[in-house]
Design a protein around this motif. Structure first.
Motif, mmCIF file in Angstrom:
data_model
loop_
_atom_site.group_PDB
_atom_site.id
_atom_site.type_symbol
_atom_site.label_atom_id
_atom_site.label_comp_id
_atom_site.label_asym_id
_atom_site.label_seq_id
_atom_site.Cartn_x
_atom_site.Cartn_y
_atom_site.Cartn_z
ATOM 1 N N LEU A 109 -15.239 -30.859 54.688
ATOM 2 C CA LEU A 109 -16.564 -31.440 54.461
ATOM 3 C C LEU A 109 -17.081 -32.151 55.706
ATOM 4 C CD1 LEU A 109 -16.046 -32.825 50.839
ATOM 5 C CD2 LEU A 109 -17.326 -30.778 51.516
ATOM 6 N N ARG A 110 -16.190 -32.803 56.433
ATOM 7 C CA ARG A 110 -16.611 -33.498 57.658
ATOM 8 C C ARG A 110 -17.079 -32.504 58.721
ATOM 9 N NH1 ARG A 110 -12.025 -38.377 57.558
ATOM 10 N NH2 ARG A 110 -13.522 -39.994 56.918
ATOM 11 N N GLU A 111 -16.411 -31.399 58.848
ATOM 12 C CA GLU A 111 -16.868 -30.362 59.791
ATOM 13 C C GLU A 111 -18.246 -29.840 59.381
ATOM 14 O OE1 GLU A 111 -13.813 -27.426 59.750
ATOM 15 O OE2 GLU A 111 -12.335 -28.700 60.779
ATOM 16 N N HIS A 112 -18.460 -29.692 58.089
ATOM 17 C CA HIS A 112 -19.751 -29.219 57.579
ATOM 18 C C HIS A 112 -20.870 -30.199 57.915
ATOM 19 C CE1 HIS A 112 -22.597 -27.343 54.803
ATOM 20 N NE2 HIS A 112 -22.791 -28.527 54.255
ATOM 21 N N LEU A 113 -20.607 -31.490 57.758
ATOM 22 C CA LEU A 113 -21.627 -32.512 58.004
ATOM 23 C C LEU A 113 -22.150 -32.492 59.437
ATOM 24 C CD1 LEU A 113 -20.056 -35.537 56.099
ATOM 25 C CD2 LEU A 113 -22.362 -34.660 55.710
ATOM 26 N N LEU A 114 -21.331 -32.066 60.368
ATOM 27 C CA LEU A 114 -21.680 -32.124 61.787
ATOM 28 C C LEU A 114 -22.515 -30.943 62.266
ATOM 29 C CD1 LEU A 114 -18.307 -33.449 63.259
ATOM 30 C CD2 LEU A 114 -20.454 -34.707 62.967
ATOM 31 N N ASN A 133 -28.820 -35.708 57.897
ATOM 32 C CA ASN A 133 -29.375 -35.601 56.555
ATOM 33 C C ASN A 133 -28.291 -35.097 55.613
ATOM 34 O OD1 ASN A 133 -30.733 -34.791 54.205
ATOM 35 N ND2 ASN A 133 -32.590 -34.231 55.329
ATOM 36 N N THR A 134 -27.710 -35.996 54.819
ATOM 37 C CA THR A 134 -26.592 -35.594 53.958
ATOM 38 C C THR A 134 -27.068 -34.963 52.651
ATOM 39 O OG1 THR A 134 -26.401 -37.806 52.976
ATOM 40 C CG2 THR A 134 -25.116 -37.365 54.957
ATOM 41 N N ILE A 135 -28.368 -35.038 52.360
ATOM 42 C CA ILE A 135 -28.926 -34.258 51.246
ATOM 43 C C ILE A 135 -28.930 -32.783 51.622
ATOM 44 C CG2 ILE A 135 -31.015 -33.776 49.911
ATOM 45 C CD1 ILE A 135 -31.672 -36.763 50.077
ATOM 46 N N LYS A 136 -29.432 -32.462 52.813
ATOM 47 C CA LYS A 136 -29.409 -31.070 53.272
ATOM 48 C C LYS A 136 -27.981 -30.560 53.394
ATOM 49 C CE LYS A 136 -33.847 -30.563 55.592
ATOM 50 N NZ LYS A 136 -34.562 -30.150 56.823
ATOM 51 N N ALA A 137 -27.074 -31.426 53.825
ATOM 52 C CA ALA A 137 -25.678 -31.005 53.948
ATOM 53 C C ALA A 137 -25.107 -30.632 52.580
ATOM 54 C CB ALA A 137 -24.856 -32.113 54.591
ATOM 55 N N ASP A 142 -19.575 -23.133 44.468
ATOM 56 C CA ASP A 142 -18.184 -23.420 44.087
ATOM 57 C C ASP A 142 -17.734 -24.764 44.656
ATOM 58 O OD1 ASP A 142 -18.034 -21.052 42.707
ATOM 59 O OD2 ASP A 142 -16.959 -19.961 44.288
ATOM 60 N N THR A 143 -18.087 -25.024 45.918
ATOM 61 C CA THR A 143 -17.722 -26.306 46.525
ATOM 62 C C THR A 143 -18.456 -27.451 45.852
ATOM 63 O OG1 THR A 143 -17.296 -25.229 48.653
ATOM 64 C CG2 THR A 143 -17.621 -27.610 48.674
ATOM 65 N N GLN A 144 -19.741 -27.259 45.557
ATOM 66 C CA GLN A 144 -20.483 -28.304 44.850
ATOM 67 C C GLN A 144 -19.828 -28.634 43.517
ATOM 68 O OE1 GLN A 144 -24.495 -26.805 44.615
ATOM 69 N NE2 GLN A 144 -25.059 -27.569 46.637
ATOM 70 N N ASN A 145 -19.474 -27.613 42.760
ATOM 71 C CA ASN A 145 -18.828 -27.846 41.473
ATOM 72 C C ASN A 145 -17.487 -28.545 41.636
ATOM 73 O OD1 ASN A 145 -20.947 -26.609 40.115
ATOM 74 N ND2 ASN A 145 -19.968 -24.599 40.096
ATOM 75 N N GLN A 146 -16.791 -28.238 42.727
ATOM 76 C CA GLN A 146 -15.486 -28.840 42.984
ATOM 77 C C GLN A 146 -15.596 -30.333 43.270
ATOM 78 O OE1 GLN A 146 -13.595 -27.268 46.482
ATOM 79 N NE2 GLN A 146 -11.673 -28.369 46.166
ATOM 80 N N ILE A 147 -16.664 -30.756 43.948
ATOM 81 C CA ILE A 147 -16.735 -32.136 44.429
ATOM 82 C C ILE A 147 -17.685 -33.033 43.633
ATOM 83 C CG2 ILE A 147 -16.174 -31.344 46.759
ATOM 84 C CD1 ILE A 147 -19.088 -31.851 47.554
ATOM 85 N N ASP A 148 -18.487 -32.456 42.741
ATOM 86 C CA ASP A 148 -19.544 -33.244 42.089
ATOM 87 C C ASP A 148 -19.029 -34.468 41.336
ATOM 88 O OD1 ASP A 148 -21.808 -31.964 42.961
ATOM 89 O OD2 ASP A 148 -22.087 -30.733 41.167
ATOM 90 N N LEU A 180 -20.169 -39.226 52.759
ATOM 91 C CA LEU A 180 -18.881 -39.234 53.454
ATOM 92 C C LEU A 180 -19.146 -39.402 54.930
ATOM 93 C CD1 LEU A 180 -15.763 -38.454 53.655
ATOM 94 C CD2 LEU A 180 -16.573 -36.088 53.885
ATOM 95 N N ASN A 181 -18.455 -40.348 55.576
ATOM 96 C CA ASN A 181 -18.603 -40.433 57.031
ATOM 97 C C ASN A 181 -17.558 -39.559 57.717
ATOM 98 O OD1 ASN A 181 -16.159 -41.927 57.658
ATOM 99 N ND2 ASN A 181 -17.159 -43.752 56.847
ATOM 100 N N THR A 182 -17.607 -39.487 59.026
ATOM 101 C CA THR A 182 -16.751 -38.532 59.739
ATOM 102 C C THR A 182 -15.528 -39.163 60.393
ATOM 103 O OG1 THR A 182 -17.956 -38.715 61.836
ATOM 104 C CG2 THR A 182 -18.780 -37.121 60.230
#
Length: 318
Positions: A264-269, A166-170, A177-183, A241-243
């Protein structure tokens, strides 16, 4: 028979609404969320061979937008029936011939409507028996598919489970701060099948790099899409983003971009974003490809596995 004729025939042969015995009663159908999982709901009582009422399809579309994957149990369909059911939810995904995808045919430059995903010779043999890392389908195309249905026909005794993320939950779990950085960042996902063709391979991810540095050649086409994608119905944001495949952040310094993508990829997993499906024959899993990733566990090469996939057309990500 061309793929277009195959779809037309499926619709022509589909059960008619005016024949009462072929129209399923919406009250027979229930949708039960997987409350302890990161995403998903099970649909009970639906027979995909029958014509479905408008209120049923509307409920299913709403449930997909909310739960991101729907699991239909105990189905028994031929390819025409499968296509007819899938077409309730959208047009068949047809990429351009210059953007190869899984099962692209050499004569048409596009994949068939119904793709056998299998390790069985003569049944597709497109994905083998190894592990497939978490990915969204068709990210490297101009208009990636909005969703896919995967139908289990024959299963191995061991392994082969499919997990969805679920990449919405991710995205929601990231710090502000990270959200603002990547939005506002854009990401190019490069086509692994184009790389494989360039290397005279058979298709797939293989030895594809994880990040393209600017001193490396571009293989295939480059289409920037948002790194943070907005779901077109719910408006929720997702980390798109895929891994595994080769990617590049647009107008971003190489080393910093590579480090950010790794983070971000580590976070997704993380396990709290993941649901693993234990397949049973007759299962159809319908997933929203816009805001999920999916992966596969390996299974023994001497055990047969045959599933059939139909992908549905999407729009340009925003």
């Amino acid at each position: 028979m061309t793929s277009l004729t195959q779809l037309s025939q499926a619709i022509h042969d589909a059960p008619r609404w005016h024949q009462a015995e072929q129209l399923q009663n919406p009250e027979e159908i229930s949708i039960i969320p997987l409350h302890d999982e990161a995403l998903g709901a099970v649909v009970f009582g639906l027979d995909a061979r029958k014509a479905q009422a408008g209120e049923t399809i509307h409920r299913l579309k709403q449930a997909l937008a909310e739960h991101l994957i729907l699991i239909f149990k105990k189905q028994s369909l031929d390819d025409f029936q499968y296509l007819a059911f899938a077409s309730y939810f959208g047009s068949i995904f047809r990429p351009s011939a210059d953007n190869p995808v899984l099962a692209t045919q050499s004569d048409t430059g596009t994949p068939p409507d119904v793709i056998p995903v299998s390790n069985a010779v003569g049944q597709g043999d497109y994905t083998g028996h190894g592990e497939l890392s978490p990915h969204a389908d068709h990210q490297w195309t101009t208009q990636p598919s909005f969703g896919s249905l995967l139908y289990a026909i024959e299963l191995p005794e061991d392994g082969g489970q499919t997990a969805w993320f679920n990449t919405i939950k991710a995205y929601d779990a990231l710090g502000k701060d990270t959200q603002n950085q990547i939005d506002q960042l854009q990401l190019i996902t490069y086509n692994p099948f184009a790389r494989s063709q360039n290397n005279k391979g058979t298709g797939g991810y293989g030895d594809t790099p994880y990040y393209r540095f600017k001193d490396q050649p571009i293989i295939g086409h480059a289409y920037p899409h948002p790194l943070v994608r907005t779901h077109p119905e719910s408006g929720r944001k997702a980390l798109w983003l895929n891994t595994r495949s080769e990617v590049e952040l647009v107008n971003y310094e190489d080393q910093a971009g590579n480090a950010l993508i790794q983070k971000l990829r580590e976070h997704l997993l993380k396990p709290e974003f993941r649901y693993e499906h234990q397949w049973e024959e007759g299962d159809i899993v319908f997933w929203d490809n816009q805001v999920t990733l999916h992966s596969r566990q390996p299974f023994p090469s001497d055990q047969r596995r045959l599933l059939k996939r139909i992908s549905l057309a999407g729009g340009r990500p925003f």
